[in-house]
Design a protein around this motif. Structure first.
Motif, mmCIF file in Angstrom:
data_model
loop_
_atom_site.group_PDB
_atom_site.id
_atom_site.type_symbol
_atom_site.label_atom_id
_atom_site.label_comp_id
_atom_site.label_asym_id
_atom_site.label_seq_id
_atom_site.Cartn_x
_atom_site.Cartn_y
_atom_site.Cartn_z
ATOM 1 N N VAL A 29 -5.363 0.488 -5.880
ATOM 2 C CA VAL A 29 -4.664 -0.502 -4.902
ATOM 3 C C VAL A 29 -5.958 -1.469 -4.244
ATOM 4 C CG1 VAL A 29 -3.639 -0.656 -2.511
ATOM 5 C CG2 VAL A 29 -3.149 1.114 -4.257
ATOM 6 N N SER A 57 2.224 6.130 -7.217
ATOM 7 C CA SER A 57 1.043 7.247 -7.530
ATOM 8 C C SER A 57 -0.214 6.391 -8.136
ATOM 9 C CB SER A 57 1.575 8.146 -8.711
ATOM 10 O OG SER A 57 2.951 8.919 -8.362
ATOM 11 N N LYS A 58 -0.421 5.438 -7.426
ATOM 12 C CA LYS A 58 -1.655 4.567 -7.681
ATOM 13 C C LYS A 58 -2.821 5.152 -6.768
ATOM 14 C CE LYS A 58 0.211 0.279 -9.238
ATOM 15 N NZ LYS A 58 0.250 -1.241 -8.887
ATOM 16 N N THR A 59 -3.930 5.168 -7.257
ATOM 17 C CA THR A 59 -5.183 5.695 -6.455
ATOM 18 C C THR A 59 -5.541 4.644 -5.553
ATOM 19 O OG1 THR A 59 -6.765 4.918 -7.856
ATOM 20 C CG2 THR A 59 -6.093 7.143 -8.451
ATOM 21 N N GLN A 60 -6.402 5.166 -4.463
ATOM 22 C CA GLN A 60 -6.712 4.091 -3.595
ATOM 23 C C GLN A 60 -7.525 3.133 -4.187
ATOM 24 O OE1 GLN A 60 -9.006 6.256 -0.411
ATOM 25 N NE2 GLN A 60 -7.054 6.598 0.775
ATOM 26 N N VAL A 79 0.765 -1.344 -0.028
ATOM 27 C CA VAL A 79 0.056 0.057 -0.090
ATOM 28 C C VAL A 79 1.004 1.220 0.032
ATOM 29 C CG1 VAL A 79 -1.627 1.378 1.291
ATOM 30 C CG2 VAL A 79 -1.858 -1.194 1.046
ATOM 31 N N GLU A 139 -3.792 3.093 5.297
ATOM 32 C CA GLU A 139 -2.877 4.275 5.268
ATOM 33 C C GLU A 139 -2.907 4.986 6.586
ATOM 34 O OE1 GLU A 139 -3.905 7.011 2.102
ATOM 35 O OE2 GLU A 139 -4.027 5.653 0.483
ATOM 36 N N ASP A 181 2.719 1.702 -3.533
ATOM 37 C CA ASP A 181 1.779 1.951 -4.548
ATOM 38 C C ASP A 181 1.298 3.232 -4.502
ATOM 39 O OD1 ASP A 181 2.270 -0.670 -5.797
ATOM 40 O OD2 ASP A 181 0.334 -1.512 -5.085
ATOM 41 N N ARG A 182 0.812 3.712 -3.213
ATOM 42 C CA ARG A 182 0.166 4.980 -3.169
ATOM 43 C C ARG A 182 1.094 6.355 -3.131
ATOM 44 N NH1 ARG A 182 -3.244 7.368 -3.416
ATOM 45 N NH2 ARG A 182 -3.823 8.279 -1.703
ATOM 46 N N VAL A 227 -8.391 0.531 2.330
ATOM 47 C CA VAL A 227 -7.108 0.898 2.007
ATOM 48 C C VAL A 227 -6.849 2.301 2.654
ATOM 49 C CG1 VAL A 227 -5.785 2.061 0.036
ATOM 50 C CG2 VAL A 227 -7.046 -0.117 -0.364
ATOM 51 N N SER A 228 -8.028 2.970 2.966
ATOM 52 C CA SER A 228 -7.800 4.094 3.426
ATOM 53 C C SER A 228 -7.505 3.991 5.023
ATOM 54 C CB SER A 228 -9.220 5.172 3.328
ATOM 55 O OG SER A 228 -9.180 6.410 4.111
ATOM 56 N N GLN A 243 -11.997 0.261 -1.028
ATOM 57 C CA GLN A 243 -11.333 1.494 -0.870
ATOM 58 C C GLN A 243 -11.013 1.997 0.616
ATOM 59 O OE1 GLN A 243 -12.701 4.640 -3.502
ATOM 60 N NE2 GLN A 243 -11.402 6.074 -2.544
#
Length: 266
Positions: free
Chosen positions: A235, A229-232, A221, A250, A224-225, A246-247, A243
């Motif tokens: 991922v 520069s991947k979005t949530q 995570v 983080e 990638d984040r 993932v949040s 999502q």
């Protein structure tokens, strides 16, 4: 008011009577009674010694007024320690005492950067050795010559010589010849700037330590984040989770980093 006037008159009469005593009589009086007014009279009579010795240390990196105060304090120490029965002249006894206090002050306060006492003492010996060897050899002595003369290593001599450069701070406006160029170089132009890579190195080191506390999913995570520069959403799809999950991960990663940062600052 009458009592105050009477006390002042008695003090004046006492001080006036002290002025008629010889130095020997004053020392005898002070040794017997330790009266402050007697000591003050002795200080006034011998203060010229402190003044003469202070002037010998002019332009050495410390203000004259500070040196004079230290010398005056040394004079008081000398009066306190002087033993009339030994038969010495007070001036002969006071001189080394005062000089000792001045030199001690220079050792403790004269260096713009704090240098170990061992290096300070060696620095003085090196300066004396350079003058002696210059006369004996009729040339500028080399590091090897000084080391042999002082019976120490060349590394110790170089360390002392480098340390002596911080005895007094140099002005940033100090100029150096620029090898024939029209414009001289100022010291401020030669001082290096802070390397921005230092912060980058520290940040990388911190990241490596902090990532040890992450599991494999959290590491993915993070990479990638924040590095890929991947979005949530991207991922979440790759991990087959929501999502929101993932949040939360983080936030958990950031909290671990915060704890690691606080630990490193303790």
């Amino acid at each position: 008011m009458k009592n105050i006037a009477r006390a002042n008159k008695m003090a004046l009469n006492r001080d006036h009577s002290l002025m008629h005593l010889t130095e020997k009589e004053l020392f005898i009086e002070y040794q017997e009674n330790k009266k402050v007014e007697v000591r003050n009279e002795l200080v006034n009579r011998y203060l010229y010694i402190a003044e003469i010795l202070s002037k010998k240390f002019l332009n050495k990196g410390i203000d004259y007024e500070d040196i004079y105060q230290v010398a005056s304090l040394g004079l008081i120490y000398a009066i306190e320690r002087f033993d009339l029965s030994r038969g010495f002249e007070f001036s002969s006894f006071a001189t080394p005492t005062i000089i000792g206090e001045i030199k001690k002050h220079f050792r403790d306060k004269g260096w713009s950067i704090r240098v170990p006492r061992r290096i300070q003492e060696l620095s003085k010996k090196v300066n004396t050795a350079k003058m002696t060897l210059h006369q004996n050899l009729q040339r500028t002595p080399m590091i090897k010559d000084i080391a042999e003369y002082l019976n120490c290593t060349q590394e110790e001599v170089m360390e002392a010589m480098e340390a002596s450069q911080v005895y007094t701070p140099k002005s940033l406006d100090l100029t150096y010849d620029n090898d024939g160029e029209d414009k001289d170089i100022q010291l401020i132009d030669l001082i290096g700037e802070k390397d921005k890579n230092f912060d980058e190195i520290e940040n990388r080191d911190f990241l490596k330590k902090a990532m040890r506390n992450l599991n494999e999913v959290e590491k993915k995570v993070l990479e990638d984040r924040f590095f890929n520069s991947k979005t949530q959403m991207n991922v979440a799809e790759e991990l087959n989770v929501s999502q929101m999950t993932v949040s939360r991960m983080e936030k958990r990663i950031i909290e671990k980093f915060r704890k690691e940062l606080n630990k490193s600052m303790e």
